[in-house]
Design a protein around this motif. Structure first.
Motif, short mmCIF file in Angstrom:
data_model
loop_
_atom_site.label_atom_id
_atom_site.label_comp_id
_atom_site.label_asym_id
_atom_site.label_seq_id
_atom_site.Cartn_x
_atom_site.Cartn_y
_atom_site.Cartn_z
N ARG A 11 53.85 11.63 -29.34
CA ARG A 11 53.64 10.19 -29.20
C ARG A 11 54.60 9.40 -30.08
O ARG A 11 55.10 8.34 -29.69
N GLU A 14 57.93 9.29 -28.52
CA GLU A 14 57.91 8.39 -27.36
C GLU A 14 58.00 6.92 -27.80
O GLU A 14 58.52 6.06 -27.07
N SER A 60 41.23 6.98 -17.46
CA SER A 60 41.56 5.56 -17.62
C SER A 60 42.95 5.31 -18.19
O SER A 60 43.47 4.21 -18.07
N ASN A 62 47.15 6.63 -19.48
CA ASN A 62 48.42 6.96 -18.85
C ASN A 62 48.42 8.36 -18.24
O ASN A 62 49.20 8.63 -17.33
N ASN A 63 47.56 9.23 -18.76
CA ASN A 63 47.47 10.56 -18.15
C ASN A 63 47.02 10.41 -16.70
O ASN A 63 47.59 11.04 -15.79
N ASP A 66 50.01 9.09 -14.68
CA ASP A 66 50.95 10.15 -14.26
C ASP A 66 50.42 10.86 -13.01
O ASP A 66 51.16 11.11 -12.06
N ARG A 89 37.76 2.10 -15.78
CA ARG A 89 39.11 1.53 -15.91
C ARG A 89 40.10 2.55 -15.36
O ARG A 89 39.82 3.73 -15.31
N LEU A 130 42.31 13.35 -19.16
CA LEU A 130 42.68 13.06 -20.55
C LEU A 130 44.00 13.71 -20.91
O LEU A 130 44.24 14.86 -20.51
N GLY A 131 44.79 13.02 -21.69
CA GLY A 131 46.04 13.59 -22.20
C GLY A 131 46.05 13.50 -23.71
O GLY A 131 45.03 13.78 -24.38
N THR A 132 47.18 13.10 -24.25
CA THR A 132 47.31 13.09 -25.71
C THR A 132 46.53 11.94 -26.35
O THR A 132 46.43 11.88 -27.57
N GLY A 133 45.99 11.04 -25.54
CA GLY A 133 45.21 9.92 -26.10
C GLY A 133 43.73 10.25 -26.22
O GLY A 133 42.93 9.39 -26.58
N SER A 135 40.11 11.49 -27.43
CA SER A 135 39.39 11.71 -28.69
C SER A 135 38.16 12.53 -28.34
O SER A 135 37.27 12.08 -27.64
N GLY A 137 35.91 15.64 -26.62
CA GLY A 137 35.81 16.20 -25.27
C GLY A 137 35.45 15.15 -24.24
O GLY A 137 35.22 13.97 -24.57
N ARG A 139 33.46 12.90 -21.64
CA ARG A 139 32.14 12.26 -21.74
C ARG A 139 31.75 11.73 -20.36
O ARG A 139 32.58 11.63 -19.46
N ASP A 168 49.77 17.28 -18.21
CA ASP A 168 50.09 17.27 -19.65
C ASP A 168 49.28 18.30 -20.43
O ASP A 168 49.85 19.07 -21.18
N1 LIG Z 1 53.99 11.13 -24.53
C1 LIG Z 1 54.85 10.78 -23.60
O1 LIG Z 1 56.00 10.85 -23.80
C2 LIG Z 1 54.39 10.32 -22.34
C3 LIG Z 1 53.05 10.37 -22.03
N2 LIG Z 1 52.59 10.02 -20.86
C4 LIG Z 1 51.25 10.34 -20.49
O2 LIG Z 1 50.37 9.56 -21.24
C5 LIG Z 1 49.34 10.35 -21.77
C6 LIG Z 1 48.74 9.66 -22.91
O3 LIG Z 1 48.23 8.45 -22.41
P1 LIG Z 1 47.18 7.53 -23.15
O4 LIG Z 1 46.93 6.38 -22.27
O5 LIG Z 1 47.64 7.23 -24.50
O6 LIG Z 1 45.93 8.44 -23.29
P2 LIG Z 1 45.11 9.28 -22.22
O7 LIG Z 1 45.62 9.13 -20.86
O8 LIG Z 1 45.03 10.64 -22.80
O9 LIG Z 1 43.66 8.65 -22.17
C7 LIG Z 1 43.16 7.90 -23.19
C8 LIG Z 1 41.99 7.11 -22.65
O10 LIG Z 1 41.00 7.95 -22.19
C9 LIG Z 1 39.73 7.51 -22.67
N3 LIG Z 1 39.16 8.60 -23.45
C10 LIG Z 1 39.53 9.04 -24.65
N4 LIG Z 1 38.80 10.08 -25.04
C11 LIG Z 1 37.94 10.29 -24.04
C12 LIG Z 1 36.91 11.25 -23.83
N5 LIG Z 1 36.67 12.16 -24.77
N6 LIG Z 1 36.23 11.24 -22.67
C13 LIG Z 1 36.49 10.32 -21.73
N7 LIG Z 1 37.46 9.38 -21.88
C14 LIG Z 1 38.15 9.37 -23.02
C15 LIG Z 1 39.96 6.29 -23.50
O11 LIG Z 1 39.70 5.21 -22.67
P3 LIG Z 1 38.29 4.42 -22.72
O12 LIG Z 1 38.41 3.44 -21.65
O13 LIG Z 1 37.24 5.46 -22.48
O14 LIG Z 1 38.22 3.87 -24.11
C16 LIG Z 1 41.42 6.32 -23.80
O15 LIG Z 1 42.01 5.06 -23.81
C17 LIG Z 1 50.00 11.65 -22.02
O16 LIG Z 1 49.09 12.71 -22.12
C18 LIG Z 1 50.88 11.78 -20.78
O17 LIG Z 1 50.14 12.30 -19.68
C19 LIG Z 1 53.50 9.20 -20.02
O18 LIG Z 1 53.10 8.97 -18.78
C20 LIG Z 1 54.89 9.77 -20.06
C21 LIG Z 1 55.40 9.74 -21.42
#
Ligand SMILES: NC(=O)C1=CN([C@@H]2O[C@H](COP(=O)(O)OP(=O)(O)OC[C@H]3O[C@@H](n4cnc5c(N)ncnc54)[C@H](OP(=O)(O)O)[C@@H]3O)[C@@H](O)[C@H]2O)[C@H](O)CC1
Ligand SMILES: [K+]
Length: 517
Positions: A11, A14, A60, A62-63, A66, A89, A130-133, A135, A137, A139, A168
């Motif tokens: 991250r 990036e 919800s 960027n994962n 993608d 979302r 879920l990706g790198t964002g 927190s 497991g 839910r 990812d």
């Molecule tokens: N790193 C790079 O170069 C690139 C990464 N890409 C892709 O982006 C993801 C990371 O994206 P990000 O939006 O930061 O995070 P996530 O997609 O992993 O999701 C975070 C949202 O998910 C919700 N969340 C968090 N924890 C949980 C959980 N335990 N259970 C359910 N939901 C969860 C949370 O949203 P809420 O609305 O629930 O608050 C987070 O906001 C990376 O992995 C790549 O796939 C780019 O596309 C390319 C560059």
């Protein structure tokens, strides 16, 4: 060499590109890489993309974005694509692109109980929750849906059921440790972006990730030193202690072994024979006379000595295998550990560690033994905790003891006291057999005595990580030898050792003839 980074490292790499407004471009590169990998998977399984059914689980962030863009790409190639939104979302632009491409959208929270069954019948299931964002497991609705899918999709699939592709990383795998936060949908393939995540190359995450494919999205110049490395067969020629014309047995390196005891002979025999097979100037053996007698028959190359560690000049020592309830062997282990020479400390020697150790001491515990090593450092954990996060506990043990720690497992993880990690996943489950660890100890002992520091420097391995790299090299060769010995069926510890010379010979040959390719 395969490199991996933590989620935060990726991250951070990036961040400057996002600040330049390149976020959408990065996402397009990631989505194309993901879609291309799925196309290849579909072509292999069905011969065509057209008419296949693709289900995208989209969270919800960027994962999910993608995964939705990849779904749109596949829909344009003629796939019937369905997106299941697991949150209230979603990534607006990606969902719009998915709809424009003809994809169908359902909300996980509003779908009936039949949904999991329908998804399990798809040709491809993409995990973009879920990706790198993440927190913790999964839910809510996402957790319920994945738990239901876990029940329906058994792994390994033997080619039946959907091709499960993680976007990812499999949702629920901790990118930084490899820990699993259940439920996790085990993937056949993980397509990871910008650089492999540490948690995809260490257990148990590695077990959930399947094959890992890295898509270059242009983060290279921004990536720091990797958090974890994995040696691959192509790294071996640069590191292997190939003898030179003027070498003789003493310049190649002598390995001293103080292993075995009156009641346990086998471990010493296996370790000594594996060391000889790995190629060392000489193996000296210190231990009970009965074992010397057997070595004379089974490995006459081994020289039986007497006296102390100091009196038996060696470049490295292997202590501990089979050395149980034997005060003389315990004394030798203590002496070796205090000698300042490279030492491989296995089995019984793990209970004899002094307070001060350096990286030149390589501990080779399995999970249960690591529990004892950590207890010796005042840390109370159980075997299940170690197995749930092996990289974390190997690093903790290395940090606390000051030694290099090779923690045996399906994926063997090596931690240097400086905090660097290696992980090797070259073994086959057929190698889980008594004595396999003694064979590894022999291979590692031979390499500790013979690998040249200048070769490690030239390969770009920093001095504090030299012994970790030697341990990783041993795990690589042990895994490949075991895989060759098993050849898809049962094998034995002795057979693993026997397979070493041919495997090393092949590794030193031309690239296309190397094993593990
Ligand atoms: N790193 C790079 O170069 C690139 C990464 N890409 C892709 O982006 C993801 C990371 O994206 P990000 O939006 O930061 O995070 P996530 O997609 O992993 O999701 C975070 C949202 O998910 C919700 N969340 C968090 N924890 C949980 C959980 N335990 N259970 C359910 N939901 C969860 C949370 O949203 P809420 O609305 O629930 O608050 C987070 O906001 C990376 O992995 C790549 O796939 C780019 O596309 C390319 C560059
Ligand atoms: K994911």
């Amino acid at each position: 060499m395969i490199k991996a980074w933590t989620g935060n490292q990726i991250r951070s790499a990036e961040a400057p590109l996002l600040a330049n407004g390149q976020g959408p471009e990065l996402m397009q590169r990631a989505a194309h890489g993901l879609a291309n990998a799925i196309v290849r998977g579909l072509l292999r399984r069905r011969g065509q993309v057209y008419g296949s059914t693709v289900a995208v689980l989209a969270g919800s962030g960027n994962n999910g974005g993608d995964a939705l863009y990849a779904g749109a790409f596949l829909a344009r190639r003629g796939a019937q694509a369905t997106a299941v939104l697991t949150s209230a979302r979603w990534h607006t632009e990606a969902l719009a692109a998915f709809r424009r491409a003809g994809g169908t959208v359902v909300q996980a929270g509003q779908a009936g109980p039949a949904l999991a069954g329908e998804l399990a019948a798809a040709d491809v299931l993409v995990d973009g929750i879920l990706g790198t964002g993440a927190s913790g497991g999964l839910r809510g609705a996402a957790a319920g849906l994945v738990a239901a899918l876990q029940e329906r999709i058994s792994r390994p699939t033997n080619g039946t059921g959907p091709l499960v592709v993680a976007c990812d990383l499999p949702s629920g795998v901790d990118a930084d440790t490899g820990q699993l936060h259940q439920p996790v949908l085990r993937a056949d393939l993980t397509v990871t972006f910008g650089g492999a995540k540490l948690g995809l190359l260490t257990d148990p995450g590695a077990g959930a990730a399947g094959r890992v494919w890295t898509v270059d999205i242009g983060l290279g110049p921004h990536l720091p030193e990797p958090a974890l490395r994995r040696l691959d067969p192509g790294d071996v020629p640069a590191l292997w202690p190939v003898p030179g014309r003027s070498d003789h047995k003493y310049t190649r390196g002598v390995l001293g072994i103080a292993a075995g005891s009156a009641s346990y002979h086998g471990a010493a025999l296996l370790a000594a024979r594996a060391a000889v097979a790995t190629g060392v100037g000489m193996v000296r053996y210190l231990g009970p006379g009965e074992i010397c007698g057997q070595l004379n028959l089974l490995a006459p190359e081994v020289v039986c000595g007497s006296g102390t560690i100091a009196e038996n000049r060696s470049q490295a020592w292997l202590v501990g295998p089979g050395a149980v309830a034997d005060p003389e062997q315990a004394q030798r282990a203590r002496e070796a550990l205090a000698s300042g020479l490279p030492v491989v400390a296995d089995a019984g020697a793990l209970d004899l560690l002094p307070a001060e150790l350096g990286p030149h001491v390589i501990l080779t515990p399995h999970a249960g033994e690591l529990v004892r090593v950590l207890a010796g450092q005042g840390v109370s954990v159980d075997r299940e905790q170690v197995e749930a996060s092996p990289a974390e506990f190997a690093r903790l043990a290395a940090g606390l003891t000051g030694a290099t720690v090779l923690l045996k497992g399906a994926a063997t993880v090596v931690a240097s006291p400086a905090g660097t990690l290696f992980s090797q996943d070259n073994a086959t489950a057929w190698m889980a057999t008594a004595g396999s660890g003694d064979t590894l100890a022999g291979i590692l002992g031979a390499l500790a005595a013979t690998v040249r520091p200048q070769d490690l420097d030239r390969a770009g391995i920093a001095a504090p990580d030299h012994f970790a790299a030697v341990a990783a090299l041993a795990a690589l060769v042990h895994g490949l030898a075991g895989t060759a010995a098993a050849a898809g069926g049962p094998t034995s510890a002795a057979a693993i050792g026997h397979a070493v010379p041919a495997v090393v010979r092949a590794l030193l040959r031309e690239p296309e003839q190397r094993p593990g390719r």
